[in-house]
Each structure stands twice: as structure tokens, then as C-alpha cells.
Design an enzyme around this catalytic site. Structure first.
Site, PDB file in Angstrom:
ATOM      1  NE  ARG A  44      33.929  65.014  52.989  1.00  0.00           N
ATOM      2  CZ  ARG A  44      34.823  65.916  52.057  1.00  0.00           C
ATOM      3  NH1 ARG A  44      35.100  64.999  51.029  1.00  0.00           N
ATOM      4  NH2 ARG A  44      35.993  66.293  52.211  1.00  0.00           N
TER       5      ARG A  44
ATOM      6  CG  ASP B 176      27.182  57.746  50.374  1.00  0.00           C
ATOM      7  OD1 ASP B 176      27.265  58.822  49.894  1.00  0.00           O
ATOM      8  OD2 ASP B 176      27.097  56.605  49.876  1.00  0.00           O
TER       9      ASP B 176
ATOM     10  CE1 TYR C 214      28.101  54.697  58.739  1.00  0.00           C
ATOM     11  CE2 TYR C 214      30.896  54.400  58.628  1.00  0.00           C
ATOM     12  CZ  TYR C 214      30.706  55.722  58.185  1.00  0.00           C
ATOM     13  OH  TYR C 214      30.229  56.080  57.936  1.00  0.00           O
TER      14      TYR C 214
ATOM     15  NE  ARG D  36      23.812  51.111  50.099  1.00  0.00           N
ATOM     16  CZ  ARG D  36      23.769  52.701  49.596  1.00  0.00           C
ATOM     17  NH1 ARG D  36      24.311  53.437  49.577  1.00  0.00           N
ATOM     18  NH2 ARG D  36      22.752  52.221  48.204  1.00  0.00           N
TER      19      ARG D  36
END
Length: 263
Positions: free
Chosen positions: A50, A52, A111, A202
Site C-alpha cells: 500500500r 503512500d 524498493y 524514507r
């Protein structure tokens, strides 16, 4: 009902994230709207991650159940037609077993984070990378990243609103490479784990950027990790440069895909 896996790429800039919301545009909403143009009673779809608001995808995976027995290629072509003009594309589609679940069957998520160091503002990649105006040193960031590998309590790098049952996760890889970029340098962070906490990547990149800039020493990252305290984290970087690059499964869908990112 036949089940299909979809490999999806998207520009996250115009969306509030993957997850469907009543009053905001979402990637899930765009894909489900396209599916309902093909079959009016399609159940809600599920995705591997999911993402952002503002986060992009190169290899998001979702699954859907349809009433009709679609040829996978024709299904992807039909979906791409109805997704226009949204910056979302189905790049591969495959028929999968009823026990396949895009989220719960996933063994790893990968990622990519793109960070550009240059003084000039961005033009072509605006919204696609995080730009910092100062120089960064690669070796200290690589040294600091090694402290994060393995199984740890990642409370320091976990958003306060994270809903995960435990902050303990295993980080399998955090590799950083430096490549040429017009009038600057680009740093690519390749991160791999079975699952992630909210804002974990992040938080990693924002903290490691401080190391590359010389504001933190590599050992400071280990100290922050051991503190198990969100206040010890460095800055959380913006979502612009973050991409869900791929998802791994025990039996990979899209076996005919040429890029191998899901093999």
C-alpha cells in the site's frame, strides 16, 4: 472465478496513494474503475504494497477475481485502454491459482529510492527523485547502511502511525550506488526485505543522507537504531524518489516477462 495477477507501474504524484479513498484519487481506485468497465461486479482488488501518496511503482503486483475467463494479454490491453489518461499501466498479466494472494503470498518487496545531488532545480525528473543541493559522499553512507542489515527492532525508523504488530523486521539488503546525472550525481538506494514498516525506507534514506552530507558519522546510525526511539531518527525524506521496484513470490507469476523482476 478465475484469478489474475497484474504487474502495475504508476506515477504516484497525482494520487493519494495506492489504497482506495472515498474523496481522493488513488491507484487502486483507478484500476478498479477500469475493471468495472469490463465486468460491473468485480470484487475489490488486493496489492502487495500500500504505497503512500507520491510514491511510485515499477513492479506493484495486484490480483483480481473475474467472472469471465480472460486471455491475460487481452485483459491487460483492455485495462490499459480504460486506464487512460491516468499515469498507470498494466505491464504484465497472468492467470494464477486461487491460493495466490498479491500481499500474503509475497516473500519479499524490493524498493528503489533515487536521490540526486545538484545545485540546479530539477526539470525532467521533478517529482521523480529527491534533490538535495549539496554534495554527498558514498562510502560513509555505505558504511552506515551496513549497521541496518539483519534482524532488528526498527522502532527508530518507524512512523508513529505505523499499524504493524511488531517493530522487529529483517532487512535483507540496503545497497547504494552512485551514477552519473546531468550537472550532478545520482544515488540509488536498493532496499529488500520480506515486509517493511510505515515510512521505514524514507526514514533510512533521510538518515543516510545526513551521513553522506557529513552531519552524521556512520556510527551515529547504529546509535540511533539501538535507541529504539523515533526521536533518534534523522529527517524523513519526501516520497518523490521512492519506487516499489518489485515483489518476489515462491512461484513467480509473469514467467514470460523479459525483465525478470518477479522471477
Amino acid at each position: 472465478m478465475p484469478r489474475y495477477a497484474l504487474k502495475i507501474e504508476y506515477d504516484g504524484g497525482p494520487f493519494s496513494g495506492w489504497q482506495r479513498q472515498a474523496d481522493q484519487p488513488s491507484v487502486q481506485g483507478a484500476v478498479e474503475a477500469a475493471l468495472t468497465r469490463l465486468e460491473p461486479d468485480v470484487p475489490s482488488i488486493a496489492a502487495a504494497g500500500r504505497t503512500d501518496a507520491g510514491v511510485h511503482a515499477l513492479g506493484q503486483v495486484a490480483h483480481c477475481d473475474l467472472a469471465k475467463d480472460w486471455d491475460p494479454f487481452r485483459l491487460s490491453e483492455a485495462l490499459n485502454y480504460h486506464l487512460k489518461p491516468a499515469p498507470v499501466a498494466v505491464v504484465a498479466c497472468d492467470r494464477v491459482g486461487d491460493d495466490f494472494h498479491a500481499r500474503f503470498s509475497a516473500l519479499e518487496r524490493r524498493y528503489l529510492f533515487r536521490l540526486v545531488s545538484r545545485r540546479a532545480p530539477l526539470t525532467h525528473d521533478r517529482g521523480k527523485v529527491w534533490r538535495v543541493p549539496h554534495e554527498l559522499a558514498l562510502p560513509p553512507m555505505q558504511e552506515a547502511a551496513r549497521h541496518l542489515l539483519g534482524k532488528h527492532d526498527f522502532t527508530t525508523f518507524r512512523a508513529s502511525i505505523c499499524q504493524a504488530a511488531s517493530p522487529v523486521k529483517t532487512l535483507d539488503a540496503l545497497d547504494i550506488e552512485e551514477v552519473d546525472y546531468p550537472s550532478g550525481r545520482e544515488f540509488r538506494f536498493h532496499v529488500r526485505a520480506r515486509s517493511f514498516l510505515h515510512n521505514q525506507v524514507r526514514s533510512f534514506v533521510g538518515t543516510l543522507e545526513r551521513v553522506g552530507a557529513g552531519a552524521w558519522a556512520p556510527q551515529d546510525v547504529k546509535t540511533a537504531l539501538d535507541a529504539c526511539d523515533r526521536a533518534a531518527c534523522g529527517p524523513v525524506c519526501p516520497p518523490d524518489g521512492l519506487y516499489l521496484a518489485g515483489v518476489g513470490y515462491e512461484t513467480a507469476p509473469f514467467a514470460a516477462a523479459q525483465d525478470g523482476t518477479l522471477a
